[in-house]
Design an enzyme around this catalytic site. Sequence first.
Site, PDB file in Angstrom:
ATOM      1  N   LYS A  73       2.842   9.967   8.236  1.00 52.20           N
ATOM      2  CA  LYS A  73       2.238   9.471   9.482  1.00 52.20           C
ATOM      3  C   LYS A  73       2.896  10.052  10.734  1.00 52.20           C
ATOM      4  O   LYS A  73       2.652  11.198  11.075  1.00 52.20           O
ATOM      5  CB  LYS A  73       2.231   7.949   9.476  1.00 52.20           C
ATOM      6  CG  LYS A  73       1.182   7.391   8.504  1.00 52.20           C
ATOM      7  CD  LYS A  73       0.887   5.943   8.757  1.00 52.20           C
ATOM      8  CE  LYS A  73      -0.142   5.359   7.810  1.00 52.20           C
ATOM      9  NZ  LYS A  73      -1.520   5.632   8.168  1.00 52.20           N
ATOM     10  N   ASP A 126       9.455   2.590   1.485  1.00 47.73           N
ATOM     11  CA  ASP A 126       8.284   3.317   1.961  1.00 47.73           C
ATOM     12  C   ASP A 126       8.182   3.085   3.466  1.00 47.73           C
ATOM     13  O   ASP A 126       7.700   2.046   3.927  1.00 47.73           O
ATOM     14  CB  ASP A 126       7.023   2.822   1.241  1.00 47.73           C
ATOM     15  CG  ASP A 126       5.767   3.557   1.718  1.00 47.73           C
ATOM     16  OD1 ASP A 126       5.790   4.140   2.826  1.00 47.73           O
ATOM     17  OD2 ASP A 126       4.755   3.538   0.991  1.00 47.73           O
ATOM     18  N   PHE A 145       0.861  -1.184   0.000  1.00 53.04           N
ATOM     19  CA  PHE A 145       0.000   0.000   0.000  1.00 53.04           C
ATOM     20  C   PHE A 145       0.892   1.226   0.000  1.00 53.04           C
ATOM     21  O   PHE A 145       1.734   1.390   0.876  1.00 53.04           O
ATOM     22  CB  PHE A 145      -0.931   0.025   1.218  1.00 53.04           C
ATOM     23  CG  PHE A 145      -1.893   1.179   1.166  1.00 53.04           C
ATOM     24  CD1 PHE A 145      -3.026   1.127   0.366  1.00 53.04           C
ATOM     25  CD2 PHE A 145      -1.655   2.345   1.876  1.00 53.04           C
ATOM     26  CE1 PHE A 145      -3.902   2.205   0.272  1.00 53.04           C
ATOM     27  CE2 PHE A 145      -2.531   3.428   1.803  1.00 53.04           C
ATOM     28  CZ  PHE A 145      -3.650   3.351   0.997  1.00 53.04           C
TER      29      PHE A 145
HETATM   30  C1  LIG Z   1       3.149   2.271   3.747  1.00 55.55           C
HETATM   31  C2  LIG Z   1       2.222   3.402   3.413  1.00 55.55           C
HETATM   32  N1  LIG Z   1       2.526   4.218   2.407  1.00 55.55           N
HETATM   33  C3  LIG Z   1       1.736   5.256   2.083  1.00 55.55           C
HETATM   34  C4  LIG Z   1       0.561   5.502   2.760  1.00 55.55           C
HETATM   35  C5  LIG Z   1      -0.316   6.659   2.372  1.00 55.55           C
HETATM   36  O1  LIG Z   1      -0.225   7.664   3.318  1.00 55.55           O
HETATM   37  P1  LIG Z   1      -1.290   8.853   3.371  1.00 55.55           P
HETATM   38  O2  LIG Z   1      -2.578   8.282   3.826  1.00 55.55           O
HETATM   39  O3  LIG Z   1      -0.688   9.835   4.334  1.00 55.55           O
HETATM   40  O4  LIG Z   1      -1.382   9.411   1.985  1.00 55.55           O
HETATM   41  C6  LIG Z   1       0.207   4.671   3.825  1.00 55.55           C
HETATM   42  C7  LIG Z   1      -1.037   4.881   4.568  1.00 55.55           C
HETATM   43  O5  LIG Z   1      -1.570   4.028   5.221  1.00 55.55           O
HETATM   44  C8  LIG Z   1       1.060   3.589   4.160  1.00 55.55           C
HETATM   45  O6  LIG Z   1       0.763   2.747   5.163  1.00 55.55           O
END
Ligand SMILES: Cc1ncc(COP(=O)(O)O)c(C=O)c1O
Length: 377
Positions: free
Chosen positions: A234, A205, A120
């Site tokens: 986050k 990520d 994700f």
């Molecule tokens: C690993 C990862 N990358 C990217 C995101 C996307 O982040 P945002 O909701 O701040 O756009 C998330 C959100 O859960 C995530 O867990």
Amino acid sequence: MQANYGLPQISLVRGVGVEVWDVQGNRYLDFLGGIATNILGHAHPEVVAAIHKQSQTLSHVSNLYSHPSGVLLAEKLQSFVGDQSARVFFCNSGAEANESAIKLSRLTGRKRIISTLGSFHGRTMGALSITGQESKRLAFKPLLRKIQYVPFDDLAAAKRAISKKISMFIVEPIQGENGVVVPKPGYLQGLRELTTKHGVLLAIDAVQTGMGRTGTWFGYENEKITPDVITLAKGLGGGLPLGAMIAIGDAASYFKPGSHGSTFGGNPISCASALAAISVLERDGLLKQCLEFEASLKREIGQINSVLEVRGAGLLLGIVLKENKAKDFAAKLQAAGVLVNAATESVIRIAPPLIVSPAQVSEFVQIFRKVATENGY
Ligand SMILES: Cc1ncc(COP(=O)(O)O)c(C=O)c1O
């Protein structure tokens, strides 16, 4: 509001530390922490003071000017990477951080990206394109082309896919949304070797694993690698919206004036909040403490009958149930005063603030055990 989140069952009005209260005055133990975001919980006095002070001093300057909180935070992140070449681009969210990484990868001159199945990376069109879940992408096609998804934690598959045509391989150190899936030791190291061999950017990520939650600043350090790109959000802003895309080595010079931008990205208030949160994390040894909680939660929750295993690192844990009842279990926990979420049908995810106390961890275990027993799970 639109229906994209479904209908929320409770409305929260106040929070202190790891506790929140709903509009009816019911108290909850917040073991989800805004989905791994409230790294120091709610209304932490030092974060509140930093936000207050910054908002009274300088709140927004646009990206035409620098400001001390932004520079200090970039330097801090560079020191966590441990590489002087690291350069930071600030944005507002995880999706934006990954969008920035996608744009950076185009500047290699190559266009193909590899991501992992189950991953994700966010909901915007670019970040969604590299998200390895067909169910989330389907309704929004056509998305970015030339994206390939390989099985997570499978070095042989990665080896078959990686070539000199690939610009970037993006991977989470632990797949959070996919149910806190932890790869075998050596996976990231293997990816580092393969990507280096073919001149491919390795992007980590760390949006969910980052900012100390898994016991290290970004979640990949135990593999002793240096990636080319790290994305963060986050927990970074100490509860305020803030994202970052860090580029290291040659990649740090790909963005030139005009390559990318964001109006609010790295605004002084979010950066001041981040700096305050980081100083508490460092001063109070919360990264180390997180690992102690990991051990006790794995031991105690792991003993409960209905639990198959507890996986994850630090305070990003997936409680895997023997049956596909995570949604129902999470709802029962909420009714009993504990907030968690069902990451998948069988996995309950917990990501409490790092300031959680031993007493609150015990309270969580006790309520979890009680709900499991009372419902015959
Ligand atoms: C690993 C990862 N990358 C990217 C995101 C996307 O982040 P945002 O909701 O701040 O756009 C998330 C959100 O859960 C995530 O867990």
